[in-house]
Design a protein around this motif. Structure first.
Motif, PDB file in Angstrom:
ATOM      1  N   MET A   1       0.850  -1.194   0.000  1.00 63.80           N
ATOM      2  CA  MET A   1       0.000   0.000   0.000  1.00 63.80           C
ATOM      3  C   MET A   1       0.883   1.241   0.000  1.00 63.80           C
ATOM      4  O   MET A   1       1.873   1.313   0.726  1.00 63.80           O
ATOM      5  CB  MET A   1      -0.903   0.012   1.239  1.00 63.80           C
ATOM      6  N   ALA A   2       0.527   2.200  -0.854  1.00 64.80           N
ATOM      7  CA  ALA A   2       1.258   3.462  -0.917  1.00 64.80           C
ATOM      8  C   ALA A   2       0.278   4.569  -1.260  1.00 64.80           C
ATOM      9  O   ALA A   2      -0.810   4.320  -1.808  1.00 64.80           O
ATOM     10  CB  ALA A   2       2.362   3.381  -1.961  1.00 64.80           C
ATOM     11  N   PHE A   3       0.644   5.781  -0.987  1.00 64.98           N
ATOM     12  CA  PHE A   3      -0.203   6.929  -1.288  1.00 64.98           C
ATOM     13  C   PHE A   3       0.394   7.804  -2.380  1.00 64.98           C
ATOM     14  O   PHE A   3      -0.135   8.858  -2.702  1.00 64.98           O
ATOM     15  CB  PHE A   3      -0.437   7.763  -0.023  1.00 64.98           C
ATOM     16  N   ARG A   4       1.535   7.345  -2.917  1.00 62.88           N
ATOM     17  CA  ARG A   4       2.167   8.101  -3.978  1.00 62.88           C
ATOM     18  C   ARG A   4       2.584   7.142  -5.084  1.00 62.88           C
ATOM     19  O   ARG A   4       3.046   6.022  -4.813  1.00 62.88           O
ATOM     20  CB  ARG A   4       3.389   8.848  -3.446  1.00 62.88           C
ATOM     21  N   ALA A   5       2.442   7.565  -6.328  1.00 69.38           N
ATOM     22  CA  ALA A   5       2.862   6.757  -7.474  1.00 69.38           C
ATOM     23  C   ALA A   5       3.341   7.695  -8.577  1.00 69.38           C
ATOM     24  O   ALA A   5       3.138   8.918  -8.520  1.00 69.38           O
ATOM     25  CB  ALA A   5       1.715   5.875  -7.969  1.00 69.38           C
ATOM     26  N   PHE A  59      -2.501   3.200  -3.597  1.00 68.18           N
ATOM     27  CA  PHE A  59      -1.911   2.498  -4.736  1.00 68.18           C
ATOM     28  C   PHE A  59      -1.353   1.158  -4.255  1.00 68.18           C
ATOM     29  O   PHE A  59      -0.797   1.075  -3.161  1.00 68.18           O
ATOM     30  CB  PHE A  59      -0.796   3.322  -5.373  1.00 68.18           C
ATOM     31  N   ALA A  60      -1.509   0.128  -5.098  1.00 71.82           N
ATOM     32  CA  ALA A  60      -1.018  -1.205  -4.760  1.00 71.82           C
ATOM     33  C   ALA A  60      -0.179  -1.745  -5.909  1.00 71.82           C
ATOM     34  O   ALA A  60      -0.423  -1.441  -7.088  1.00 71.82           O
ATOM     35  CB  ALA A  60      -2.189  -2.150  -4.467  1.00 71.82           C
ATOM     36  N   HIS A  61       0.827  -2.560  -5.543  1.00 73.64           N
ATOM     37  CA  HIS A  61       1.688  -3.161  -6.561  1.00 73.64           C
ATOM     38  C   HIS A  61       0.928  -4.227  -7.361  1.00 73.64           C
ATOM     39  O   HIS A  61       0.099  -4.951  -6.807  1.00 73.64           O
ATOM     40  CB  HIS A  61       2.911  -3.817  -5.902  1.00 73.64           C
ATOM     41  N   ALA A  62       1.239  -4.322  -8.635  1.00 73.03           N
ATOM     42  CA  ALA A  62       0.701  -5.399  -9.467  1.00 73.03           C
ATOM     43  C   ALA A  62       1.380  -6.709  -9.072  1.00 73.03           C
ATOM     44  O   ALA A  62       2.448  -6.712  -8.453  1.00 73.03           O
ATOM     45  CB  ALA A  62       0.969  -5.090 -10.947  1.00 73.03           C
ATOM     46  N   PRO A  63       0.773  -7.841  -9.373  1.00 70.76           N
ATOM     47  CA  PRO A  63       1.392  -9.132  -9.031  1.00 70.76           C
ATOM     48  C   PRO A  63       2.811  -9.247  -9.597  1.00 70.76           C
ATOM     49  O   PRO A  63       3.134  -8.695 -10.644  1.00 70.76           O
ATOM     50  CB  PRO A  63       0.447 -10.151  -9.682  1.00 70.76           C
ATOM     51  N   GLY A  64       3.647  -9.999  -8.870  1.00 75.70           N
ATOM     52  CA  GLY A  64       5.022 -10.220  -9.304  1.00 75.70           C
ATOM     53  C   GLY A  64       5.982  -9.118  -8.920  1.00 75.70           C
ATOM     54  O   GLY A  64       7.099  -9.062  -9.447  1.00 75.70           O
ATOM     55  N   ALA A  65       5.574  -8.258  -7.999  1.00 81.95           N
ATOM     56  CA  ALA A  65       6.442  -7.143  -7.601  1.00 81.95           C
ATOM     57  C   ALA A  65       7.658  -7.646  -6.833  1.00 81.95           C
ATOM     58  O   ALA A  65       7.577  -8.635  -6.095  1.00 81.95           O
ATOM     59  CB  ALA A  65       5.661  -6.152  -6.748  1.00 81.95           C
ATOM     60  N   ALA A  71       5.493  -1.646  -0.089  1.00 82.16           N
ATOM     61  CA  ALA A  71       4.475  -2.696  -0.080  1.00 82.16           C
ATOM     62  C   ALA A  71       4.292  -3.308   1.296  1.00 82.16           C
ATOM     63  O   ALA A  71       3.268  -3.931   1.578  1.00 82.16           O
ATOM     64  CB  ALA A  71       4.854  -3.789  -1.088  1.00 82.16           C
ATOM     65  N   GLU A  72       5.278  -3.155   2.175  1.00 78.16           N
ATOM     66  CA  GLU A  72       5.228  -3.781   3.496  1.00 78.16           C
ATOM     67  C   GLU A  72       4.634  -2.873   4.567  1.00 78.16           C
ATOM     68  O   GLU A  72       4.426  -3.292   5.698  1.00 78.16           O
ATOM     69  CB  GLU A  72       6.635  -4.213   3.912  1.00 78.16           C
ATOM     70  N   GLU A  73       4.374  -1.621   4.244  1.00 82.80           N
ATOM     71  CA  GLU A  73       3.837  -0.703   5.242  1.00 82.80           C
ATOM     72  C   GLU A  73       2.370  -1.013   5.534  1.00 82.80           C
ATOM     73  O   GLU A  73       1.619  -1.423   4.648  1.00 82.80           O
ATOM     74  CB  GLU A  73       4.000   0.740   4.774  1.00 82.80           C
ATOM     75  N   THR A  74       1.985  -0.825   6.787  1.00 85.37           N
ATOM     76  CA  THR A  74       0.634  -1.162   7.228  1.00 85.37           C
ATOM     77  C   THR A  74      -0.332   0.008   7.014  1.00 85.37           C
ATOM     78  O   THR A  74       0.081   1.165   6.839  1.00 85.37           O
ATOM     79  CB  THR A  74       0.632  -1.520   8.719  1.00 85.37           C
ATOM     80  N   VAL A  75      -1.623  -0.310   7.051  1.00 84.73           N
ATOM     81  CA  VAL A  75      -2.642   0.729   6.957  1.00 84.73           C
ATOM     82  C   VAL A  75      -2.501   1.717   8.119  1.00 84.73           C
ATOM     83  O   VAL A  75      -2.633   2.939   7.944  1.00 84.73           O
ATOM     84  CB  VAL A  75      -4.051   0.094   6.954  1.00 84.73           C
TER      85      VAL A  75
END
Length: 408
Positions: A1-5, A59-65, A71-75
């Protein structure tokens, strides 16, 4: 999970902003067909715009990241970052999430920047466990790039809290993010708890210099915890400095008065010796006193180190011999007597009862044996090496008591 892309055409986009930070709304990238050209700012992998069941945009990573820190940060962590960014903007700063340092050695959860670029402050949301040394190192990395850092947590007692500029926060329905532990004021000779305040107000005070991080030197009064670094108004820093300066002045005056009384006692003892034994014996007596004082001075550091290791507390060793301690140097932990350094054996009988509960520190086994002959059988006597400095010969030590006795 991320808030920037990173958007291929628009550049950096922010999920928490209504216009994504680039003049477009969320609908233009969420469930877009074909998918919006988004990638991770951290690892470069493809990302998708998503909305949680509670309506949170992210924002979330697509499979195979690949392995990616974002991606490891919590809500929980992300929500605290959002609250910090919102508070920073309310306090008048520009706030950007997940910003890397110039050399890529650090990444700020929220980077708050003055509107004219005068300063930058990293606002760090620290939820997961981290050692004190690690958080100090991360702070120093940011400082090396002229970026200050403030660490925020809602945990009760993380081990690093107060060792770096930090604050404890909690989320309230009515007040939003509230700073509950951080502010302190100096009054009546100690640091005391300051008010709880909304995070936006707290940050505004910091941004405008109304409160500053301060490495306190004076003690604290409960319920304020013994933090090394507190947030306080500059005037309280000045009040502490003035208080400590006055305390130091009074201590200096007391020591000067004690030294004067000691010199007067020494002159009286010398005069007594001259009348009773003649000049030669008086000179011998003075030499014995000087040797005792050198031995006491040489043991101060070994005694300090011994007590610090044994008790975990920093002792205070008086600089002047005290008659009630058999002319030894008194040693205190806080206000409580703990021991005595190199008392005079011949003067122990008069103070035997008072010394029974203390630790006697001496510089040699010979000195220990002389003192043990005068103390109670269960008296604790510790022999410490004064780095093997030759303070005087064994013969001079064995004659010391007889010489000092002449002054009594």
């Amino acid at each position: 999970m991320a808030f920037r892309a990173l958007h291929a055409q628009w550049g950096t986009v922010f999920a928490h902003l209504a216009d994504l930070g680039c003049g477009h709304d969320w609908a233009t990238i969420w469930r877009a067909r074909p998918p919006a050209p988004l990638s991770c700012v951290e690892c470069g992998h493809t990302m998708y715009a998503k909305t949680s069941h509670h309506g949170l945009h992210f924002f979330a990573h697509a499979p195979g990241a690949p392995h990616c820190a974002l991606a490891e940060e919590t809500v929980h962590h992300h929500l605290l970052k959002l609250e910090l960014a919102t508070a920073a903007r309310a306090a008048g700063a520009h706030a950007e999430l997940e910003v890397r340092g110039p050399a890529g050695t650090w990444r700020a959860d929220v980077l708050a920047t003055h509107p004219t670029g005068d300063w930058q402050i990293a606002l760090e949301a620290q939820i997961s466990p981290i050692t004190r040394q690690d958080i100090i190192t991360r702070t120093q990395l940011m400082n090396s790039d002229s970026v200050s850092a403030i660490w925020f947590t809602d945990r009760k007692r993380p081990p690093w809290l107060g060792h770096v500029p930090s604050a404890r926060v909690s989320l309230h329905d009515e007040h939003g993010l509230l700073v509950t532990d951080a502010l302190a004021k100096f009054t009546k000779g100690s640091w005391q708890s300051g008010p709880q305040t909304p995070a936006a107000t707290f940050l505004k005070w910091i941004f405008t210099g109304q409160v500053v991080p301060h490495h306190r030197r004076a003690p604290v009064t409960a319920p304020l915890r013994e933090w090394h670094t507190v947030w306080t108004a500059p005037r309280y820093v000045q009040d502490e400095a003035a208080h400590l300066a006055e305390a130091q002045r009074q201590l200096h005056e007391r020591r000067e008065a004690e030294q004067q009384r000691r010199d007067e006692r020494l002159r009286a003892a010398q005069e007594h010796d001259r009348r009773r034994f003649g000049t030669d014996r008086s000179d011998d007596h003075q030499a014995a006193i000087d040797a005792l004082m050198r031995r006491q001075a040489a043991l101060e550091k070994p005694v300090y180190d011994f007590i610090r290791r044994a008790t975990g507390s920093a002792p205070y060793i008086d600089e002047d011999p005290a008659p009630e301690f058999a002319t030894g140097l008194p040693v205190y932990i806080g206000q409580r007597p703990y021991g005595v350094v190199c008392p005079v054996a011949s003067r122990i009988p008069a103070a035997r009862t008072d010394l029974a509960s203390l630790v006697i520190f001496v510089a040699s086994r010979r000195e220990r044996d002389r003192i043990a002959a005068q103390t109670r059988p269960d008296q604790r006597i510790v022999v410490l090496s004064a780095t093997r400095v030759r303070l005087q010969t064994d013969l001079a030590q064995s004659r010391n008591d007889a010489r000092v006795t002449a002054a009594s």
